[in-house]
Design an enzyme around this catalytic site. Structure first.
Site, PDB file in Angstrom:
ATOM      1  N   GLU C 236       0.826  -1.192   0.000  1.00  0.00           N
ATOM      2  CA  GLU C 236       0.000   0.000   0.000  1.00  0.00           C
ATOM      3  C   GLU C 236       0.868   1.253   0.000  1.00  0.00           C
ATOM      4  O   GLU C 236       0.612   2.208  -0.722  1.00  0.00           O
ATOM      5  CB  GLU C 236      -0.902   0.003   1.241  1.00  0.00           C
ATOM      6  N   ARG C 262      -0.351  34.269 -17.045  1.00  0.00           N
ATOM      7  CA  ARG C 262      -0.856  35.249 -16.095  1.00  0.00           C
ATOM      8  C   ARG C 262       0.179  36.358 -15.902  1.00  0.00           C
ATOM      9  O   ARG C 262       1.307  36.107 -15.530  1.00  0.00           O
ATOM     10  CB  ARG C 262      -1.115  34.549 -14.753  1.00  0.00           C
ATOM     11  N   GLN C 273      10.666  34.960  -8.721  1.00  0.00           N
ATOM     12  CA  GLN C 273      11.231  33.772  -8.081  1.00  0.00           C
ATOM     13  C   GLN C 273      10.330  33.171  -7.017  1.00  0.00           C
ATOM     14  O   GLN C 273      10.331  31.968  -6.815  1.00  0.00           O
ATOM     15  CB  GLN C 273      12.611  34.086  -7.499  1.00  0.00           C
TER      16      GLN C 273
END
Lengths: 321, 249, 377
Positions: C236, C262, C273
């Site tokens: 798992e 954008r 940065q």
């Protein structure tokens, strides 16, 4: 040397339509360049007066075979009969679906060269008849000649040539052909059901000249409405990508790409469409593609002729003015 | 058992996805394969694929095998290369006549997206001497002596029952086949694909490849208007105005 | 490096996922149709032998496939359902079950006809799993199981449960793993629990009320259930987290697209940065996770233990995944907080991963204990 025989196969069945006129005009021009004569091969059902109109565009002779059916196989046999008797150096066909099939069957039967969707033909001393076509995938125009071929054949793109009436008065010979074969079409099929396709205003994609495409980049109802309004104004059909149809903005029949539906309008404007595979296949054949997307790296720009990097909503606000 | 031959062409993947490399199954052929995969579930049909192509066609052939093909004839020889439609038709004809002479149906994609002419299906039907149906939009069923197809042109949509043998040219396309599953894919990867050379096919070199062609490209010119996409700069208003101007034309 | 065959498989999986598993209507709701599609696609038995309807692939290939599944399928909850079914239910039967059990259940499970789940956690025993109270008592022809399990993923849709219960007559310090069918008498499935994320993975309580289990349904050996549990946790911790690497890639790519277009203060925000470094962090997270992953599957393909490696992997990937989604929301700003952009769903889906498969705190305990007492690498 015998005159070169330049054939134009007329497929409008009962009249000399403008597409045929375009081909005959070009054939006439070619006949002057190549020392040829123009034969309009007309199969179908037309009056002598109608056939004489071929002279307007420069035909020297009309070879006419009366025929009640417009069936490719029957016409192939008739054409083969005429060709086997009198021969030709070059045969021009229109590029309608019918003539595309007819010309392919003919070229295969006689194993002659066939160039599809020509946009120009010229005659050169060393090369003979040279055909020009644009290969869809590449941005390339190819010049093609026939080799080892008794005759050159081609299908011509609509409006590649201009219908021009010649100045002189032409003496036209109408030669009535007497085909003795069968006119009965092959009964190897049976039509079970036939539905006429309704040409509704604004929803007939196949004939639309201007199409607007709406993609995921059209994020809200307001922008969508602006595009629809603009569509009405410019008489454009509005289609959508799979996402947009899934979202319920447009019905499935206006989904371009996924459903295998492809369109070829004169102008296609893609709004907020990134350019996924299926959609690109569906719109490639558009004559001119304008894409508006706010991502300058969107794949649709790879096939767009005009690239506009802008937010679709902002763009529509200006556009709708 | 109804024997169906499918003509397959592999085309550059980047035609529909700029980032893809390699070759993919021509989307019109893929529609045929997917349709046959569906129909195979409820009809007794055997699907045989024929493809003219070099080593780069292998991936596409594996997919075709995984999807539906019971058998595949891979015509792979440098002698077949640079064939025009007449040479292609003659090569395919030779293969069909030799390996599946009793085919009930031959199905081709209407055209290939890499600029093909759409001529081969009709030419092939003439060489094979079987009835030709163009503009096929869908295939509904295969019966014992006939099949039901849907043809669609500008004016009408017809449901037609066609007697065997016949050749179909299909105008619908798909870029994704939902019947592909990975278990079949794995089996297809392990299968041995027989490559058929010109010699094995028994075809004269004047009947295939460049020597068998009746047309030849003498030169090509790059056209400026397509592909070199003009980017419209400036303010949004200027961009909108530019588009409005294009619309007026 | 992926072989040609692996590449073909991965491509087929990516196409399949893109075309079938991203239905916007079922992003947070389990779709039985979607399950049938992935079952028919043949992916469920990826590492199971062909004679049980599987693909017989290596863990290396499975890792590549599942990373790409996680990338192409943005329905994280659905991928979670698939993972639970395969790695801690179906595969446990495949690897540790008797021939009888394999013949009984495997083909149905690889064909997706029966869905699997695992039951360890209880209301009062999460991290302290071994303090569980569910008990199984021996009878003449089998066992009677009593108790209840909590927060069982796939609970409401599962047909087969791998249930861990206390056994051992003398001191009750042993455990046994049982294969329990939904239709065994005494199995009661609770109502769907509404969660913060992973909405398309139905979760519920399972109650065993004098549940009758046939003798042959012991998985592994009687009283040796803790061995099975250890293995289950190892699988798992590895495979539950493989798709998260793909998810991180997907989220990162969305961020990259966003920061290019954008603009603020006249420049794309990717130029700043504070923003670009977050994306660099995402990339580091992905590559480090991959490096660890391929080390693990290499061990597993060579039948070696990867107990501590998977614990480290789980800890690292879950932290990277949550950070990636949290940073993505920050990068998208106001838009990231809206439902429409779907970033908030990615974050909600991601937040569970520091809890399941053993909390991150427990992982650190495990790692510390191993490092100080056990073999060092």
């Amino acid at each position: 040397m015998d005159k070169r025989k330049i054939w134009v196969v007329c497929d409008a069945f009962d009249h000399v339509d403008s597409f045929t006129g375009q081909l005959i005009s070009k054939a006439y021009q070619l006949s002057k360049e190549s020392n040829g004569s123009v034969q309009a091969v007309f199969i179908g059902n037309a009056s002598d007066d109608e056939l004489k109109r071929c002279a307007l565009y420069g035909a020297d002779e009309v070879v006419y075979q009366q025929c009640e059916t417009k069936d490719e196989k029957v016409w192939l046999d008739i054409l083969s009969d005429i060709y086997s008797s009198i021969g030709a150096d070059i045969i021009m066909f229109t590029n309608t679906d019918f003539s595309k099939t007819l010309s392919s069957l003919f070229a295969s039967r006689f194993e002659v060269g066939l160039t599809a969707d020509c946009i120009d033909i010229c005659f050169e001393e060393e090369n003979g008849f040279v055909f020009e076509r644009a290969a869809m995938s590449d941005s390339v125009q190819a010049r093609i000649i026939c080799i080892n071929s008794q005759c050159c054949t081609c299908t011509v793109k609509k409006n590649a040539f201009v219908e021009t009436e010649i100045n002189a008065q032409k003496e036209l010979n109408i030669r009535k052909w007497e085909y003795t074969g069968s006119f009965i079409a092959d009964p190897a099929y049976e039509i079970i059901n036939s539905v006429k396709r309704v040409c509704e205003n604004n929803t007939d994609l196949d004939n639309a000249k201007i199409v607007f495409g709406v993609g995921r980049g059209v994020k809200d109802g307001e922008t969508f409405d602006m595009i629809c309004q603009a569509g009405k104004k410019y008489n454009a059909v509005v289609v959508g990508t799979k996402c947009v149809v899934d979202d319920g903005l447009l019905p499935k029949k206006l989904q371009v790409g996924q459903s295998g539906c492809s369109i070829a309008p004169d102008l296609y404007i893609a709004f907020g469409i990134s350019g996924a595979n299926q959609h690109l296949v569906g719109i490639r054949n558009s004559r001119q593609i304008i894409a508006v997307n706010n991502n300058e790296n969107a794949p649709i720009f790879n096939i767009a002729d005009v690239k506009i990097v802008a937010d679709v909503k902002e763009f529509m606000k200006e556009f709708a003015e | 058992m109804i024997k169906i031959v499918v003509c397959l062409k592999m085309v550059p993947g980047k035609l529909i996805n700029a980032e893809a490399g390699g070759l993919i199954i021509n989307p019109y052929d893929l529609f045929v394969l997917e349709k046959l995969a569906e129909l195979k579930k409820s009809s007794d049909i055997s699907v045989i694929g024929i493809c003219m192509g070099g080593e780069s066609a292998r991936d596409g052939l594996i997919r075709s095998k995984a999807l539906v093909c019971d058998d595949i004839y891979w015509l792979n020889d440098i002698k077949f290369a640079q064939a025009d439609t007449i040479a292609t038709t003659k090569t395919l004809t030779a293969a069909i006549k030799k390996y599946i002479p009793d085919a009930d149906a031959v199905i081709c994609g209407g055209h290939a997206i890499d600029g093909e002419t759409g001529q081969v299906p009709a030419e092939l039907s003439e060489k094979l001497g079987i009835t030709y149906f163009s503009s096929v939009a869908d295939i509904e069923s295969f019966g014992n002596d006939s099949a039901v197809i849907v043809r669609r042109d500008e004016r009408q949509e017809m449901t037609v029952r066609c007697r065997y043998p016949f050749l179909l040219s299909v105008d619908s396309f798909l870029t994704y086949a939902s019947n592909l599953n990975v278990i079949a894919l794995k089996r297809a990867q392990k299968w041995e694909y027989k490559i058929i050379s010109a010699e094995e096919l028994g075809i004269a070199s004047t009947d295939c490849g460049a020597s068998g062609s009746k047309t030849k490209v003498i030169n090509s010119v790059n056209i400026i208007y397509k592909k070199e996409s003009i980017e419209i700069g400036g303010s949004i208003k200027e961009k909108a105005d530019h588009v409005k101007k294009l619309l007026q034309q | 490096m992926n072989t040609n065959e692996e590449m073909q498989l991965i491509e087929a999986v990516r196409e399949f996922a893109e075309n079938n598993l991203n239905d916007p209507e079922y992003l947070e709701k389990f779709s039985p149709e979607m399950w049938k599609k992935i079952a028919d696609f043949g992916l469920l038995g990826i590492t199971v032998d062909e004679k049980y309807g599987g693909l017989g692939e290596s863990y290396h290939t499975a890792a590549a496939v599942f990373e790409n599944l996680g990338y192409s399928c943005k329905n994280n909850g659905f991928v979670f359902v698939v993972n639970n079914h395969i790695w801690v239910s179906q595969n446990l039967i495949y690897l540790y079950g008797s021939e009888k059990l394999k013949d009984k259940y495997l083909c149905d499970m690889t064909a997706g006809k029966r869905i699997g789940a695992i039951c360890i956690t209880e209301a009062e025993s999460g991290s302290d799993a071994l303090s569980m109270v569910t008990k199984a008592e021996k009878t003449d022809d089998g066992y009677i199981l009593n108790g209840s399990k909590a927060f069982i993923s796939n609970g409401p849709i599962a047909d087969i449960f791998i249930v861990f219960a206390r056994t051992g007559e003398e001191n009750n310090k042993s455990f046994t793993a049982f294969v329990v069918e939904k239709d065994f008498p005494g199995v009661k499935i609770g109502a769907d629990i509404e969660k913060m994320g992973l909405g398309s993975c139905p979760t519920s309580e399972i109650v065993f009320d004098n549940c009758i289990i046939p003798k042959e349904n012991v998985l592994g050996r009687y009283n040796f259930g803790s061995l099975i549990m250890t293995m289950a946790l190892e699988w798992e911790r590895c495979f539950e987290f493989v798709p998260h690497i793909g998810a991180m890639r997907r989220v990162m790519e969305r961020c990259i697209e966003h920061v290019r277009s954008r603009k603020q203060f006249g420049r794309p925000i990717g130029d700043y940065q504070a923003v670009s470094h977050k994306i660099a962090d995402m990339k580091v997270g992905i590559e480090m996770s991959r490096a660890m992953l391929y080390r693990i599957v290499d061990l597993k393909d060579n039948m070696k233990t990867a107990f501590i490696d998977t614990s480290i992997f789980k800890l690292y990937v879950s932290e990277a995944y949550i950070k990636t989604c949290r940073d993505a929301m920050q990068i998208f700003g106001g838009y990231g907080y809206t439902k429409e952009y779907d970033i908030e769903r990615e974050l909600r889906d991601a937040l569970a991963c520091s809890i399941y498969s053993g909390t991150n705190e427990m992982q650190k305990n495990t790692i510390y204990n191993f490092t100080t007492n056990g073999e060092s690498l």
